[in-house]
Design an enzyme around this catalytic site. Structure first.
Site, PDB file in Angstrom:
ATOM      1  NE  ARG A 275      39.667  14.283  40.518  1.00  0.00           N
ATOM      2  CZ  ARG A 275      39.916  13.107  39.935  1.00  0.00           C
ATOM      3  NH1 ARG A 275      39.200  12.054  40.222  1.00  0.00           N
ATOM      4  NH2 ARG A 275      40.888  13.012  39.062  1.00  0.00           N
TER       5      ARG A 275
ATOM      6  CG  HIS B  70      40.910  10.690  45.188  1.00  0.00           C
ATOM      7  ND1 HIS B  70      41.095   9.907  44.058  1.00  0.00           N
ATOM      8  CD2 HIS B  70      39.694  11.284  45.040  1.00  0.00           C
ATOM      9  CE1 HIS B  70      40.041  10.033  43.273  1.00  0.00           C
ATOM     10  NE2 HIS B  70      39.182  10.862  43.834  1.00  0.00           N
TER      11      HIS B  70
ATOM     12  CB  ALA C  13      45.497   6.001  35.632  1.00  0.00           C
TER      13      ALA C  13
ATOM     14  CB  CYS D 248      43.269   3.809  43.650  1.00  0.00           C
ATOM     15  SG  CYS D 248      44.076   5.260  44.251  1.00  0.00           S
TER      16      CYS D 248
ATOM     17  CG  ASN E 179      37.962   6.930  43.112  1.00  0.00           C
ATOM     18  OD1 ASN E 179      38.855   6.541  42.368  1.00  0.00           O
ATOM     19  ND2 ASN E 179      38.212   7.656  44.185  1.00  0.00           N
TER      20      ASN E 179
HETATM   21  N1  ARG Z   1      42.386   8.127  36.985  1.00  0.00           N
HETATM   22  C1  ARG Z   1      41.609   8.055  38.184  1.00  0.00           C
HETATM   23  C2  ARG Z   1      41.028   9.432  38.475  1.00  0.00           C
HETATM   24  O1  ARG Z   1      41.684  10.399  38.242  1.00  0.00           O
HETATM   25  C3  ARG Z   1      42.441   7.549  39.319  1.00  0.00           C
HETATM   26  C4  ARG Z   1      41.656   7.323  40.598  1.00  0.00           C
HETATM   27  C5  ARG Z   1      42.515   6.994  41.774  1.00  0.00           C
HETATM   28  N2  ARG Z   1      41.725   6.624  42.875  1.00  0.00           N
HETATM   29  C6  ARG Z   1      41.962   6.921  44.172  1.00  0.00           C
HETATM   30  N3  ARG Z   1      41.176   6.408  45.074  1.00  0.00           N
HETATM   31  N4  ARG Z   1      42.880   7.764  44.530  1.00  0.00           N
HETATM   32  O2  ARG Z   1      39.916   9.582  38.915  1.00  0.00           O
END
Ligand code: ARG
Length: 267
Positions: A129, A158, A246, A252, A63
């Site tokens: 997001r 995501h 998480a 990720c 991210n």
């Molecule tokens: N806890 C993080 C969030 O909610 C997890 C991110 C996961 N990243 C991803 N590339 N899917 O932002």
């Protein structure tokens, strides 16, 4: 990658996170090291960035932004809880000689979590997001038109939680996480789309990475593993349950430094 030295569930910004469901630190560290070793054994060069004590999700480096040749385009995180990561990631890229280019504020977008290269195109997920409008500027910066995919299921917030381009025309995806129009756009780009089951999707089967002809993903996605092998891929399963707490898994935990090929951002 970012070793999870300060990885915790301090807040709840997606449907997977529950503060009561605390990270078992030793186990998380062992799982992260297992992934790190797997990637190195597959010939991947891994650079490390240090996690800040005040950025418990920073281990999810996908991210941070995207890397296009010599340029780093940092994310604008949707939630204030993750915004402190921006300075740390940008600092790392500056120290390593990258040029920083930013998208128009204040549109939010979350890096490679939502913007993924594959099949000579760039796929971009939006809604939870990443804002559609941020992608206009990503298009300008990359000099291409991203294939925009609207996401529908907040558990798969995501793009990298519901799509994994695997090379050679192949892709792994979870159909219910996309609108019908997005599914059509995917079908146009991939020769072979492997649909994962509800069970495997919830085990983050799509949050996989491919190194050469080997796919690395969370353990316990039996049907997906079988399908991948049928399509000529080797598979390494590595347990990731401490990170799924998480809302993340293998993909990720990585940011690709060579994702957007030739320095002009064209894959
Ligand atoms: N806890 C993080 C969030 O909610 C997890 C991110 C996961 N990243 C991803 N590339 N899917 O932002």
């Amino acid at each position: 990658m970012c070793e999870p030295t300060h990885y915790r569930i301090d807040y709840e910004i997606n449907q997977w996170m529950r503060r009561a469901n605390a990270v078992r630190t030793e186990r998380a560290n062992a799982q992260w090291r297992g992934l790190h070793e797997t990637l190195i054994a597959l010939g991947v060069d891994v650079e490390l960035v240090e996690q800040g004590a005040d950025t418990p999700d920073m281990t999810f480096t996908a991210n941070a932004g995207i890397v296009a040749g010599e340029r780093f385009i940092p994310a604008n995180f949707r939630f204030p809880e993750r915004q402190l990561e921006e300075a740390r990631f940008t600092g790392w890229f500056q120290e390593h000689g990258y040029r920083i280019e930013t998208v128009h504020e204040p549109h939010y977008w979350e890096g490679e979590g939502d913007v993924l290269p594959g099949e000579g195109a760039v796929f971009a997920g939006y809604r939870f997001r990443t804002e559609f409008r941020a992608l206009d500027h990503i298009d300008e910066l990359l000099g291409c038109e991203t294939v925009r995919l609207e996401l529908t299921d907040p558990r798969f917030y995501h793009l990298d939680t519901c799509l994994a381009p695997l090379g050679g025309g192949r892709g792994l995806f979870y159909p219910p996480a996309f609108t019908e129009e997005s599914r059509r756009a995917l079908a146009e780009r991939f020769a072979t789309l492997i649909a994962v089951s509800d069970h495997d999707a919830a085990r983050f089967a799509c949050n996989a990475v491919v190194a050469g002809e080997t796919v690395v993903l969370n353990a316990g996605c039996t049907e997906t593993v079988r399908a991948l092998r049928e399509h000529g891929l080797a598979v390494v399963e590595t347990p990731m349950d401490e990170f799924i707490k998480a809302g993340g898994s293998v993909k990720c935990l990585l940011l690709m430094l060579d994702a957007f090929g030739d320095g002009r951002g064209r894959p």
